[in-house]
Design a protein around this motif. Structure first.
Motif, PDB file in Angstrom:
ATOM      1  N   ASN A  68       0.658  -1.034   0.085  1.00  0.00           N
ATOM      2  CA  ASN A  68      -0.016   0.000   0.073  1.00  0.00           C
ATOM      3  C   ASN A  68       0.927   1.158  -0.040  1.00  0.00           C
ATOM      4  N   ASP A  69       0.168   2.269   0.201  1.00  0.00           N
ATOM      5  CA  ASP A  69       1.116   3.664   0.117  1.00  0.00           C
ATOM      6  C   ASP A  69       2.135   3.803   1.416  1.00  0.00           C
ATOM      7  N   ASP A  70       1.814   3.363   2.535  1.00  0.00           N
ATOM      8  CA  ASP A  70       2.860   3.274   3.386  1.00  0.00           C
ATOM      9  C   ASP A  70       4.114   2.400   3.129  1.00  0.00           C
ATOM     10  N   ASP A  71       3.729   1.137   2.619  1.00  0.00           N
ATOM     11  CA  ASP A  71       4.808   0.258   2.288  1.00  0.00           C
ATOM     12  C   ASP A  71       5.401   0.710   1.249  1.00  0.00           C
ATOM     13  N   LEU A  72       4.927   1.637   0.182  1.00  0.00           N
ATOM     14  CA  LEU A  72       5.641   2.202  -0.877  1.00  0.00           C
ATOM     15  C   LEU A  72       6.544   2.977  -0.370  1.00  0.00           C
ATOM     16  N   ARG A  73       6.121   4.081   0.423  1.00  0.00           N
ATOM     17  CA  ARG A  73       7.087   5.063   1.208  1.00  0.00           C
ATOM     18  C   ARG A  73       8.209   4.434   1.902  1.00  0.00           C
ATOM     19  N   GLY A  74       7.769   3.387   2.698  1.00  0.00           N
ATOM     20  CA  GLY A  74       8.776   2.867   3.366  1.00  0.00           C
ATOM     21  C   GLY A  74       9.942   2.223   2.482  1.00  0.00           C
ATOM     22  N   VAL A  75       9.662   1.621   1.565  1.00  0.00           N
ATOM     23  CA  VAL A  75      10.782   1.210   0.480  1.00  0.00           C
ATOM     24  C   VAL A  75      11.658   2.163  -0.478  1.00  0.00           C
ATOM     25  N   THR A  76      10.950   3.594  -0.557  1.00  0.00           N
ATOM     26  CA  THR A  76      11.318   4.401  -1.375  1.00  0.00           C
ATOM     27  C   THR A  76      12.049   5.535  -0.456  1.00  0.00           C
ATOM     28  N   LEU A  77      11.644   5.825   0.498  1.00  0.00           N
ATOM     29  CA  LEU A  77      12.283   7.283   1.305  1.00  0.00           C
ATOM     30  C   LEU A  77      13.044   6.895   2.402  1.00  0.00           C
TER      31      LEU A  77
END
Length: 288
Positions: A68-77
């Motif tokens: 989800n959005d939070d997982d995506l931010r977690g692996v990018t930022l």
């Protein structure tokens, strides 16, 4: 052949990364559960990395397919995120079904670092990922997209740029709106045919040749009739997707009464314990 990383090795990401390896790309993988990454390497070759940043270092393309959005931010930022390890000119391709807002946010963050970003949600489910038959809907600029399309086609039968950042996610929302309505209609049709004491398989066979025919009817109709829901796209995932698109609809003023109703029907299925059942399990709430 490109040097690539793949972040997220679930039921979609694992096979997608596998097809990249089979096509000859040099693949480095990362998964939150280290054992899953090690098992992938044992089966497919390549290298496992301990963090998204380490996986992304030195890669031309970094793919991701997370929750989800939070997982995506977690692996990018952040310090250990992929963006911190990527070199200028490399491209991040996100296959997560996420919000258009997150896609635009990350596209801007990538641009400020000299990176490319493509939001690229997929349709086709687990079978599509395993058979390299996914459809990919992309958002971003044309020059960046053209550099990654050949690699995307390692695991997809079709890929298309739909517009600027966020357009891939918006197109996936349209896809899920269609599926929600079709599966509910098919559920009601099969339920009605049963109550009318018709031969359901015969009914599906004949009407699938006409205007009522659909992918869902061809691939899920008979299993719905047999009450088999142990495959495909899970109800929990569908509810996540419907939540994203209903929020977007509130932002843009779109009226989605049927989709909102079907979302509540899926909540009923969850209450029945069907969180991991296939989305075709909508019929279960009618048959109970």
């Amino acid at each position: 052949m490109a040097k690539v990383a793949f972040l997220g090795l679930g039921v979609m990401g694992g096979p997608m990364a596998g097809h990249l390896a089979k096509k000859g790309h040099e693949v480095t993988v990362y998964n939150r559960t280290t054992a899953k990454a090690e098992a992938w390497v044992k089966a497919n070759g390549g290298v496992a990395a301990a963090t998204p940043r380490e996986a992304a270092a030195g890669q031309e393309i970094v793919f991701a397919c997370v929750g989800n959005d939070d997982d995506l931010r977690g692996v990018t930022l952040g310090q250990d995120g992929a963006f911190a390890g990527m070199e200028k000119g490399s491209v991040f391709v996100d296959h997560t079904t996420a919000s258009a807002e997150a896609a635009r946010e990350l596209a801007q963050a990538a641009s400020e670092l000299g990176l490319g970003f493509i939001d690229a949600p997929v349709s086709g489910g687990q079978a599509g990922a395993e058979n390299a038959a996914l459809t990919v809907m992309c958002g971003g600029d044309e020059a960046t997209y053209s550099t990654v399309e050949p690699a995307i086609l390692s695991f997809a039968k079709a890929s298309r740029l739909m517009g600027p950042a966020g357009s891939g996610q918006l197109t996936k929302m349209v896809n899920q709106i269609c599926i929600a309505g079709i599966v509910q209609g098919l559920s009601e049709a099969i339920h009605f045919a049963k109550r009318a004491e018709l031969d359901v398989d015969a009914v599906l066979d004949v009407i699938s040749k006409g205007a009522a025919g659909s992918w869902q009817m061809e691939n899920r109709g008979r299993t719905m009739n047999a009450e088999k829901f142990d495959f495909g796209f899970a109800v929990d995932w569908m509810r996540k997707d419907l939540g994203i698109l209903l929020l977007e609809a509130r932002r843009n003023g779109a009226k989605l009464p049927v989709t909102a109703l079907v979302d509540q029907f899926y909540a009923d299925v969850q209450a029945m314990g069907g969180n991991r059942w296939d989305t075709s399990s909508l019929i279960a709430r009618l048959e109970t």
